[in-house]
Scaffold this motif. Structure first.
Motif, PDB file in Angstrom:
ATOM      1  N   ASP A  96       0.839  -1.198   0.000  1.00 30.22           N
ATOM      2  CA  ASP A  96       0.000   0.000   0.000  1.00 30.22           C
ATOM      3  C   ASP A  96       0.875   1.248   0.000  1.00 30.22           C
ATOM      4  OD1 ASP A  96      -2.198  -1.621   0.073  1.00 30.22           O
ATOM      5  OD2 ASP A  96      -2.469  -1.483   2.234  1.00 30.22           O
ATOM      6  N   GLU A  97       0.519   2.215  -0.832  1.00 28.03           N
ATOM      7  CA  GLU A  97       1.322   3.417  -1.016  1.00 28.03           C
ATOM      8  C   GLU A  97       0.442   4.654  -0.867  1.00 28.03           C
ATOM      9  OE1 GLU A  97       4.539   3.648  -1.816  1.00 28.03           O
ATOM     10  OE2 GLU A  97       5.104   1.640  -2.479  1.00 28.03           O
ATOM     11  N   THR A  98       1.093   5.781  -0.583  1.00 26.91           N
ATOM     12  CA  THR A  98       0.441   7.088  -0.635  1.00 26.91           C
ATOM     13  C   THR A  98       1.364   8.037  -1.383  1.00 26.91           C
ATOM     14  OG1 THR A  98      -0.673   6.738   1.482  1.00 26.91           O
ATOM     15  CG2 THR A  98      -0.557   8.990   0.672  1.00 26.91           C
ATOM     16  N   VAL A  99       0.848   8.686  -2.424  1.00 30.06           N
ATOM     17  CA  VAL A  99       1.652   9.642  -3.192  1.00 30.06           C
ATOM     18  C   VAL A  99       1.060  11.034  -3.024  1.00 30.06           C
ATOM     19  CG1 VAL A  99       2.370   7.902  -4.858  1.00 30.06           C
ATOM     20  CG2 VAL A  99       0.330   9.246  -5.324  1.00 30.06           C
ATOM     21  N   ARG A 100       1.923  12.040  -3.094  1.00 27.98           N
ATOM     22  CA  ARG A 100       1.514  13.432  -2.945  1.00 27.98           C
ATOM     23  C   ARG A 100       1.742  14.144  -4.269  1.00 27.98           C
ATOM     24  NH1 ARG A 100       2.117  17.719   1.538  1.00 27.98           N
ATOM     25  NH2 ARG A 100       2.615  19.625   0.446  1.00 27.98           N
ATOM     26  N   ILE A 101       0.751  14.914  -4.695  1.00 31.49           N
ATOM     27  CA  ILE A 101       0.821  15.630  -5.967  1.00 31.49           C
ATOM     28  C   ILE A 101       0.622  17.119  -5.710  1.00 31.49           C
ATOM     29  CG2 ILE A 101      -0.220  15.904  -8.252  1.00 31.49           C
ATOM     30  CD1 ILE A 101      -1.151  13.012  -8.082  1.00 31.49           C
ATOM     31  N   ASP A 102       1.542  17.912  -6.236  1.00 34.31           N
ATOM     32  CA  ASP A 102       1.446  19.376  -6.152  1.00 34.31           C
ATOM     33  C   ASP A 102       0.481  19.858  -7.237  1.00 34.31           C
ATOM     34  OD1 ASP A 102       1.769  22.127  -6.213  1.00 34.31           O
ATOM     35  OD2 ASP A 102       3.934  22.064  -5.988  1.00 34.31           O
ATOM     36  N   ILE A 103      -0.606  20.501  -6.829  1.00 32.94           N
ATOM     37  CA  ILE A 103      -1.620  20.949  -7.798  1.00 32.94           C
ATOM     38  C   ILE A 103      -1.749  22.471  -7.814  1.00 32.94           C
ATOM     39  CG2 ILE A 103      -2.951  18.808  -7.734  1.00 32.94           C
ATOM     40  CD1 ILE A 103      -4.837  20.143  -5.735  1.00 32.94           C
ATOM     41  N   THR A 104      -0.726  23.158  -7.320  1.00 30.69           N
ATOM     42  CA  THR A 104      -0.803  24.624  -7.240  1.00 30.69           C
ATOM     43  C   THR A 104      -0.917  25.274  -8.615  1.00 30.69           C
ATOM     44  OG1 THR A 104       1.621  24.689  -7.132  1.00 30.69           O
ATOM     45  CG2 THR A 104       0.423  24.765  -5.053  1.00 30.69           C
ATOM     46  N   GLU A 105      -0.396  24.617  -9.664  1.00 35.75           N
ATOM     47  CA  GLU A 105      -0.425  25.208 -11.012  1.00 35.75           C
ATOM     48  C   GLU A 105      -1.659  24.814 -11.812  1.00 35.75           C
ATOM     49  OE1 GLU A 105       1.816  27.449 -11.852  1.00 35.75           O
ATOM     50  OE2 GLU A 105       2.752  27.158  -9.888  1.00 35.75           O
ATOM     51  N   PHE A 106      -2.524  24.007 -11.233  1.00 32.30           N
ATOM     52  CA  PHE A 106      -3.717  23.579 -11.961  1.00 32.30           C
ATOM     53  C   PHE A 106      -4.848  24.588 -11.783  1.00 32.30           C
ATOM     54  CE2 PHE A 106      -1.387  19.671 -11.328  1.00 32.30           C
ATOM     55  CZ  PHE A 106      -1.571  18.989 -12.520  1.00 32.30           C
ATOM     56  N   ASP A 107      -5.662  24.750 -12.826  1.00 31.65           N
ATOM     57  CA  ASP A 107      -6.849  25.584 -12.715  1.00 31.65           C
ATOM     58  C   ASP A 107      -7.863  24.917 -11.797  1.00 31.65           C
ATOM     59  OD1 ASP A 107      -5.816  27.441 -14.523  1.00 31.65           O
ATOM     60  OD2 ASP A 107      -6.654  26.375 -16.257  1.00 31.65           O
ATOM     61  N   LYS A 108      -8.681  25.746 -11.159  1.00 29.67           N
ATOM     62  CA  LYS A 108      -9.726  25.166 -10.326  1.00 29.67           C
ATOM     63  C   LYS A 108     -10.793  24.530 -11.203  1.00 29.67           C
ATOM     64  CE  LYS A 108     -12.616  29.320  -9.865  1.00 29.67           C
ATOM     65  NZ  LYS A 108     -13.233  30.272  -8.926  1.00 29.67           N
TER      66      LYS A 108
END
Length: 378
Positions: free
Chosen positions: A341-353
């Motif tokens: 089992d894994e958990t990954v973190r994704i930076d979404i600061t550059e994505f549009d809402k």
């Protein structure tokens, strides 16, 4: 005529009975090999009621939630893989985050010697982390407001080839080996006696407040050249996490491991993550233990700034996490090597809402699971 000989066998039998009861209590006090602790893990907890300090308060964590349970499994400390790095260990737990913790058990006290595996840049690195001074992690004889203070150090060394390419690129130089020196200061205080409430279960518990402060030095080695300290060129928070870690541990009298742990953000003083041992709850009400189908789960959702995606019950192998916009165009992908089992973190600061889809894609390009994600802006 003396009557003492008449009583000696009775006293001896009584002692044997009491010793047997104590041994049973000792055996049941720690989960043993063959047992499994099912842990609910909420990495985005809300509305917990922990700020109570009156006489025998009720701390309420009824709002914690998770899509599935994570197992913690006791292992044989002498035959489990990597035990050779922790001589003298007589207790071991395979944790829900893939690390294996090795302990020295002395009566009812449990001392952490170290662990196999650590996370750097949110990637699991399979290396031994052995502390030079084991420290106690449970407190069976604790008294009100008692404190425990420990300092310890671990030195970890491994080839940088263990890094994924995306994390290798974060190093300031192209190195062959990395050495991490970890210094830890830990203070635990018995914080109060009260009751811990989860849904319809309320346990009488003792609460312990722990502050840990970590210092990291990162050295890199190129070929046969000497080790060089690149600590000032590495974002240590990104690499190793926050240097300050606050948490509450809740213990009940008949268990040597906590029934719940709540991590507190040192800056906002709000709960960051909750783990709760639901085994007694499962046994009492025959609730299903765990589904076994592959699954993914995003949190928080809606998300601002970043999102975590949990991967559960996947077969070992290569996968991709992908994000798609409302036009079904792929706007992000991340390769993931799964061993458990894994958990990954994704930076979404550059994505549009707006609305998105997140998907799990196998090594053949097949989309296995697709779910909805909402991205907001602050």
């Amino acid at each position: 005529m003396s009557i003492l000989p008449t009583f000696r066998p009775i006293v001896l039998i009584a002692l044997i009975v009491l010793s047997g009861r104590y041994a049973i209590c000792q055996d049941n006090y720690f989960p043993e090999v063959g047992d499994t602790l099912y842990i609910l893990v909420d990495r985005a907890p809300e509305y917990l009621d922990l700020d109570k300090y009156q006489h025998r308060p009720t701390w309420d964590i009824s709002t914690v939630k998770a899509p599935y349970l994570r197992p913690i499994v006791p292992l044989n400390p002498t035959t489990t893989p990597h035990a050779e790095h922790f001589p003298g260990a007589n207790y071991a737990l395979h944790m829900d985050d893939r690390t294996i913790h090795f302990y020295k058990r002395e009566g009812r006290e449990l001392y952490l010697m170290g662990q196999f595996g650590m996370y750097i840049y949110d990637q699991f690195i399979p290396v031994p982390v052995r502390f030079n001074f084991p420290f106690i992690v449970n407190f069976p004889s604790g008294e009100h407001r008692q404190e425990w203070n420990y300092s310890s150090q671990a030195v970890v060394e491994f080839p940088t080839s263990l890094f994924l390419p995306v994390n290798m690129a974060k190093l300031p130089v192209k190195a062959d080996s990395m050495r991490v020196i970890i210094n830890m200061e830990r203070r635990t205080t018995e914080d109060g006696q009260g009751f811990l409430k989860y849904e319809i279960i309320t346990d009488e518990a003792s609460r312990y407040y722990t502050i840990e402060e970590y210092g990291y030095r990162a050295l890199l080695k190129v070929g046969n050249k000497p080790w060089q300290d690149f600590s000032t060129y590495i974002d240590k928070v990104e690499a190793f996490g926050s240097p300050l870690r606050y948490r509450y541990d809740f213990f009940i009298p008949d268990s040597g491991v906590p029934i719940s742990t709540v991590w507190i953000n040192p800056h906002t003083r709000q709960p960051d993550m909750v783990k709760y041992w639901v085994r007694a709850y499962l046994d009492r009400f025959n609730r299903p233990v765990q589904h076994t189908d592959p699954d993914i789960y995003a949190f928080p959702n809606p998300a601002i700034g970043y999102v975590h995606i949990e991967l559960s019950n996947l077969k070992p192998g290569s996968y991709r996490i992908a994000l798609f916009n409302f036009l079904a165009q792929e706007v992000f992908q991340m390769p993931v090597e799964v061993n458990s089992d894994e958990t990954v973190r994704i930076d979404i600061t550059e994505f549009d809402k707006g609305p998105y889809l997140y998907a799990l894609i196998d090594q053949y390009g097949r989309r296995m699971i697709t779910k909805r994600l909402t991205i907001l802006k602050p």
